[in-house]
Write an enzyme that holds these catalytic residues in place. Structure first.
Site, PDB file in Angstrom:
ATOM      1  N   LYS A  16       0.824  -1.216   0.000  1.00 31.36           N
ATOM      2  CA  LYS A  16       0.000   0.000   0.000  1.00 31.36           C
ATOM      3  C   LYS A  16       0.860   1.267   0.000  1.00 31.36           C
ATOM      4  O   LYS A  16       0.590   2.209  -0.748  1.00 31.36           O
ATOM      5  CB  LYS A  16      -0.926  -0.002   1.236  1.00 31.36           C
ATOM      6  CG  LYS A  16      -1.890  -1.187   1.266  1.00 31.36           C
ATOM      7  CD  LYS A  16      -2.684  -1.250   2.549  1.00 31.36           C
ATOM      8  CE  LYS A  16      -1.857  -1.636   3.766  1.00 31.36           C
ATOM      9  NZ  LYS A  16      -1.359  -3.028   3.775  1.00 31.36           N
ATOM     10  N   HIS A  41       4.632   0.557   6.309  1.00 26.50           N
ATOM     11  CA  HIS A  41       4.451   0.815   4.883  1.00 26.50           C
ATOM     12  C   HIS A  41       5.792   1.229   4.285  1.00 26.50           C
ATOM     13  O   HIS A  41       6.362   2.247   4.677  1.00 26.50           O
ATOM     14  CB  HIS A  41       3.381   1.901   4.670  1.00 26.50           C
ATOM     15  CG  HIS A  41       2.012   1.458   5.095  1.00 26.50           C
ATOM     16  ND1 HIS A  41       0.897   2.239   4.965  1.00 26.50           N
ATOM     17  CD2 HIS A  41       1.586   0.283   5.630  1.00 26.50           C
ATOM     18  CE1 HIS A  41      -0.161   1.568   5.413  1.00 26.50           C
ATOM     19  NE2 HIS A  41       0.233   0.391   5.826  1.00 26.50           N
ATOM     20  N   GLN A 221      -3.244  -2.353   7.257  1.00 20.94           N
ATOM     21  CA  GLN A 221      -3.615  -3.775   7.336  1.00 20.94           C
ATOM     22  C   GLN A 221      -4.320  -4.188   6.032  1.00 20.94           C
ATOM     23  O   GLN A 221      -4.048  -3.613   4.999  1.00 20.94           O
ATOM     24  CB  GLN A 221      -4.479  -4.071   8.571  1.00 20.94           C
ATOM     25  CG  GLN A 221      -3.732  -3.936   9.893  1.00 20.94           C
ATOM     26  CD  GLN A 221      -3.541  -2.498  10.347  1.00 20.94           C
ATOM     27  OE1 GLN A 221      -4.482  -1.740  10.447  1.00 20.94           O
ATOM     28  NE2 GLN A 221      -2.313  -2.105  10.641  1.00 20.94           N
TER      29      GLN A 221
HETATM   30  P1  GDP Z   1       2.277  -2.282   3.003  1.00 23.77           P
HETATM   31  O1  GDP Z   1       2.210  -2.528   4.471  1.00 23.77           O
HETATM   32  O2  GDP Z   1       1.030  -2.701   2.295  1.00 23.77           O
HETATM   33  O3  GDP Z   1       2.664  -0.873   2.643  1.00 23.77           O
HETATM   34  O4  GDP Z   1       3.430  -3.245   2.458  1.00 23.77           O
HETATM   35  P2  GDP Z   1       4.866  -3.507   3.150  1.00 23.77           P
HETATM   36  O5  GDP Z   1       5.722  -2.322   2.919  1.00 23.77           O
HETATM   37  O6  GDP Z   1       4.715  -3.984   4.550  1.00 23.77           O
HETATM   38  O7  GDP Z   1       5.355  -4.766   2.343  1.00 23.77           O
HETATM   39  C1  GDP Z   1       5.539  -4.734   0.976  1.00 23.77           C
HETATM   40  C2  GDP Z   1       7.002  -5.099   0.686  1.00 23.77           C
HETATM   41  O8  GDP Z   1       7.151  -5.419  -0.671  1.00 23.77           O
HETATM   42  C3  GDP Z   1       7.972  -3.953   0.948  1.00 23.77           C
HETATM   43  O9  GDP Z   1       9.188  -4.470   1.365  1.00 23.77           O
HETATM   44  C4  GDP Z   1       8.085  -3.295  -0.427  1.00 23.77           C
HETATM   45  O10 GDP Z   1       9.314  -2.600  -0.584  1.00 23.77           O
HETATM   46  C5  GDP Z   1       8.018  -4.493  -1.323  1.00 23.77           C
HETATM   47  N1  GDP Z   1       7.417  -4.284  -2.637  1.00 23.77           N
HETATM   48  C6  GDP Z   1       6.388  -3.456  -2.968  1.00 23.77           C
HETATM   49  N2  GDP Z   1       6.053  -3.664  -4.273  1.00 23.77           N
HETATM   50  C7  GDP Z   1       6.869  -4.606  -4.738  1.00 23.77           C
HETATM   51  C8  GDP Z   1       6.998  -5.258  -6.000  1.00 23.77           C
HETATM   52  O11 GDP Z   1       6.257  -5.030  -6.945  1.00 23.77           O
HETATM   53  N3  GDP Z   1       7.972  -6.227  -6.107  1.00 23.77           N
HETATM   54  C9  GDP Z   1       8.788  -6.560  -5.076  1.00 23.77           C
HETATM   55  N4  GDP Z   1       9.690  -7.507  -5.272  1.00 23.77           N
HETATM   56  N5  GDP Z   1       8.689  -5.956  -3.871  1.00 23.77           N
HETATM   57  C10 GDP Z   1       7.741  -5.007  -3.709  1.00 23.77           C
HETATM   58  P1  IMO Z   2       0.255  -3.132   7.162  1.00 23.93           P
HETATM   59  O1  IMO Z   2      -0.497  -1.807   7.213  1.00 23.93           O
HETATM   60  C1  IMO Z   2       0.282  -7.365   8.182  1.00 23.93           C
HETATM   61  C2  IMO Z   2      -1.619  -8.518  11.953  1.00 23.93           C
HETATM   62  C3  IMO Z   2      -0.738  -9.036  13.064  1.00 23.93           C
HETATM   63  C4  IMO Z   2      -1.704  -9.955  13.770  1.00 23.93           C
HETATM   64  C5  IMO Z   2      -3.023  -9.204  13.668  1.00 23.93           C
HETATM   65  C6  IMO Z   2      -3.372  -8.363  14.887  1.00 23.93           C
HETATM   66  O2  IMO Z   2       1.723  -2.977   7.165  1.00 23.93           O
HETATM   67  O3  IMO Z   2      -0.273  -3.981   6.041  1.00 23.93           O
HETATM   68  P2  IMO Z   2      -2.452  -6.083  15.889  1.00 23.93           P
HETATM   69  O4  IMO Z   2      -1.076  -5.676  16.315  1.00 23.93           O
HETATM   70  O5  IMO Z   2      -3.041  -5.216  14.819  1.00 23.93           O
HETATM   71  O6  IMO Z   2      -3.384  -6.257  17.034  1.00 23.93           O
HETATM   72  O7  IMO Z   2      -2.259  -7.553  15.254  1.00 23.93           O
HETATM   73  O8  IMO Z   2      -2.898  -8.351  12.547  1.00 23.93           O
HETATM   74  N1  IMO Z   2      -1.223  -7.185  11.413  1.00 23.93           N
HETATM   75  C7  IMO Z   2      -0.657  -7.004  10.226  1.00 23.93           C
HETATM   76  N2  IMO Z   2      -0.237  -7.899   9.302  1.00 23.93           N
HETATM   77  N3  IMO Z   2       0.380  -6.053   7.930  1.00 23.93           N
HETATM   78  C8  IMO Z   2      -0.053  -5.144   8.833  1.00 23.93           C
HETATM   79  O9  IMO Z   2      -0.104  -3.819   8.580  1.00 23.93           O
HETATM   80  C9  IMO Z   2      -0.560  -5.614  10.061  1.00 23.93           C
HETATM   81  N4  IMO Z   2      -1.036  -4.998  11.174  1.00 23.93           N
HETATM   82  C10 IMO Z   2      -1.457  -5.986  11.980  1.00 23.93           C
HETATM   83  O10 IMO Z   2       0.365  -9.736  12.549  1.00 23.93           O
HETATM   84  O11 IMO Z   2      -1.839 -11.153  13.056  1.00 23.93           O
HETATM   85 MG    MG Z   3       3.261  -3.553   5.985  1.00 23.23          MG
END
Ligand code: GDP
Ligand code: IMO
Ligand code: MG
Length: 422
Positions: A16, A41, A221
């Site tokens: 996201k 994020h 999430q």
């Molecule tokens: P969010 O919580 O939804 O913002 O996602 P996160 O940042 O927790 O996890 C997404 C991960 O995938 C991060 O490490 C990003 O840098 C990485 N990422 C995002 N888009 C891509 C993609 O298209 N390809 C790859 N290989 N990694 C990506």
């Molecule tokens: P983003 O925004 C993935 C999961 C936790 C746990 C459950 C409850 O980065 O996508 P909490 O601490 O919210 O009470 O945990 O939700 N969880 C996530 N998993 N991405 C997240 O956020 C999460 N935020 C909470 O691992 O299973």
């Molecule tokens: Mg995340």
């Protein structure tokens, strides 16, 4: 003007942050509406990587207004650490970040209660991020919470009151109370908050809409972690679905514009709870390794599996998704074939509805598609998509009834392909 909402359609970590950053130039305002520092994020550009937890992902693109909405729970200590790290990297936030006075505060004792509750649950633990999310939202709903606006008057008394209640609960769970250094750090966070614009965000946001400003609401999430519709009780404590943007910002349902749903080309989950397409084998390990599937906040290994269209259709329906974004497509570059779950078989009967209970009786039914065996990370135009990727996208669009407008092929901001074809 309307509020476009961007949200995760799976169990979080869909990417996201990256897409909000990519889309921000088209908006005047970016705002978070739920969740808190349980979010992580990730944004990558110019060879730098940033992980945002409470601060919206719109802060890197010019001087756009960024708002932490009333639906968010905010930990002042973690917020201070996050904002200071950005300031150290040359990103000052004071002139562009606004915080809702109605956002609830996460107290140090909330974090302890989170830990104590998890211990008490034993094998049934949720696997929370340990950031005090559940206890903070519990206090909000039980009408015991403290809000950002409370720090402006008589706050020590309010804090001590809340802390005393928490200490009774902690004692009942035989859990130690908060160490003085942790509490001191939290109070420094409270002071730090005062340098930001603390606003009546529901008025602020609606006024911005009246002035013709474009707003992007950034979900945290994912839909399958929604407290009402996710895999309860293995969920987070907020409404992650689109409706959460209305209550988490104070906007009427009719003000919602596009709903941009983000999913990975496969599936991951961190923490406990059911996951029908989980792969506990070498293929799962391969997805984890290539996708670098380790939590951005906790570092925990994310469970990996194939894409689940039953769950995805459910998420699309709950959110009223109008366009799709497929993330991490490059992670599948090296697979000969790719499986996609198209229905579940439950006690011998096939269904395409997401069931009340997801347990060991839920067996995924797969269709197998050819892999593209091409390095997507270097592709910058849809024209260069390998035929098998187009086939995968066509298959998904047909099964989901929606266009996949954006395909992400790497973590960097630049590795994002907008499709014109659909
Ligand atoms: P969010 O919580 O939804 O913002 O996602 P996160 O940042 O927790 O996890 C997404 C991960 O995938 C991060 O490490 C990003 O840098 C990485 N990422 C995002 N888009 C891509 C993609 O298209 N390809 C790859 N290989 N990694 C990506
Ligand atoms: P983003 O925004 C993935 C999961 C936790 C746990 C459950 C409850 O980065 O996508 P909490 O601490 O919210 O009470 O945990 O939700 N969880 C996530 N998993 N991405 C997240 O956020 C999460 N935020 C909470 O691992 O299973
Ligand atoms: Mg995340």
């Amino acid at each position: 003007m309307k509020v476009d909402v961007l949200l995760g359609l799976q169990w979080g970590d869909e990417g996201k942050g990256k897409i909000v950053d990519v889309l921000t130039p088209a908006y005047d305002v970016v705002t978070r509406f739920q969740g808190g520092p349980n979010a992580g994020h990730t944004l990558e550009f110019d060879g730098q990587k940033y992980i945002l937890r409470s601060i919206p992902s719109g802060i890197f693109q010019g001087n756009k207004i960024n708002i932490i909405g009333n639906g968010v729970v905010l930990d002042p200590a973690l917020f201070k650490a996050e904002a200071e790290a950005l300031a150290a990297a040359g990103r000052r936030l004071e002139d562009k970040l606004y915080i809702s006075k109605k956002a609830h505060l996460i107290l140090p004792t909330h974090r302890l209660l989170d830990a104590a509750n998890e211990i008490a649950k034993g094998d049934a633990r949720v696997g929370t991020t340990g950031k005090g999310i559940g206890p903070a939202y519990t206090d909000k709903i039980a009408r015991n919470g403290l809000r950002v606006g409370d720090i402006l008057s008589d706050f020590e008394r309010k804090y001590n009151n809340a802390k005393a209640k928490h200490e009774i609960q902690l004692a009942a769970l035989a859990h130690p109370t908060v160490p003085p250094d942790v509490e001191q750090e939290w109070w420094q966070g409270v002071e730090y908050l005062k340098r930001f614009r603390l606003v009546d965000s529901e008025h602020f946001i609606n006024n911005l809409l009246d002035e013709g400003k474009n707003i992007l609401a950034e979900g945290a999430q994912g839909t399958l972690l929604d407290v009402d519709f996710g895999s309860y009780p293995f969920v987070t404590s907020s409404n992650t679905v689109c409706a959460g943007a209305c209550t988490g910002l104070g906007i009427a349902p009719g003000k919602i514009g596009e709903v941009i749903g983000i999913f990975k080309a496969y599936c991951t989950r961190v923490g406990s709870g059911p996951f029908p397409t989980e792969l506990k084998d070498a293929t799962g390990d391969k997805l984890c390794e290539i996708g670098r599937e380790f939590g951005s906040v906790t570092g925990r290994r994310r469970r990996c599996g194939w894409l689940d269209l039953v769950a995805l259709r459910y998420a699309i329906r709950l959110n009223g998704v109008t366009r799709l974004v497929m993330m991490k497509s490059d992670v599948l570059d090296d697979f000969d074939t790719i499986k996609v779950c198209t229905s579940y078989r439950i006690n011998g009967e096939e269904t395409s509805d997401f069931p009340f209970e997801i347990d060991e009786n839920v067996e995924p039914v797969y269709e197998e598609l050819p892999g593209w065996k091409t390095d997507l990370t270097r592709i910058s135009s849809e024209r260069d998509f390998p035929p098998a990727l187009n086939h995968y996208l066509d298959f998904l669009e047909e099964r989901l009834g929606l266009p996949v407008r954006v395909v992400s092929v790497g973590a960097d901001r630049e590795q994002t392909i907008t499709r014109r074809r659909v």
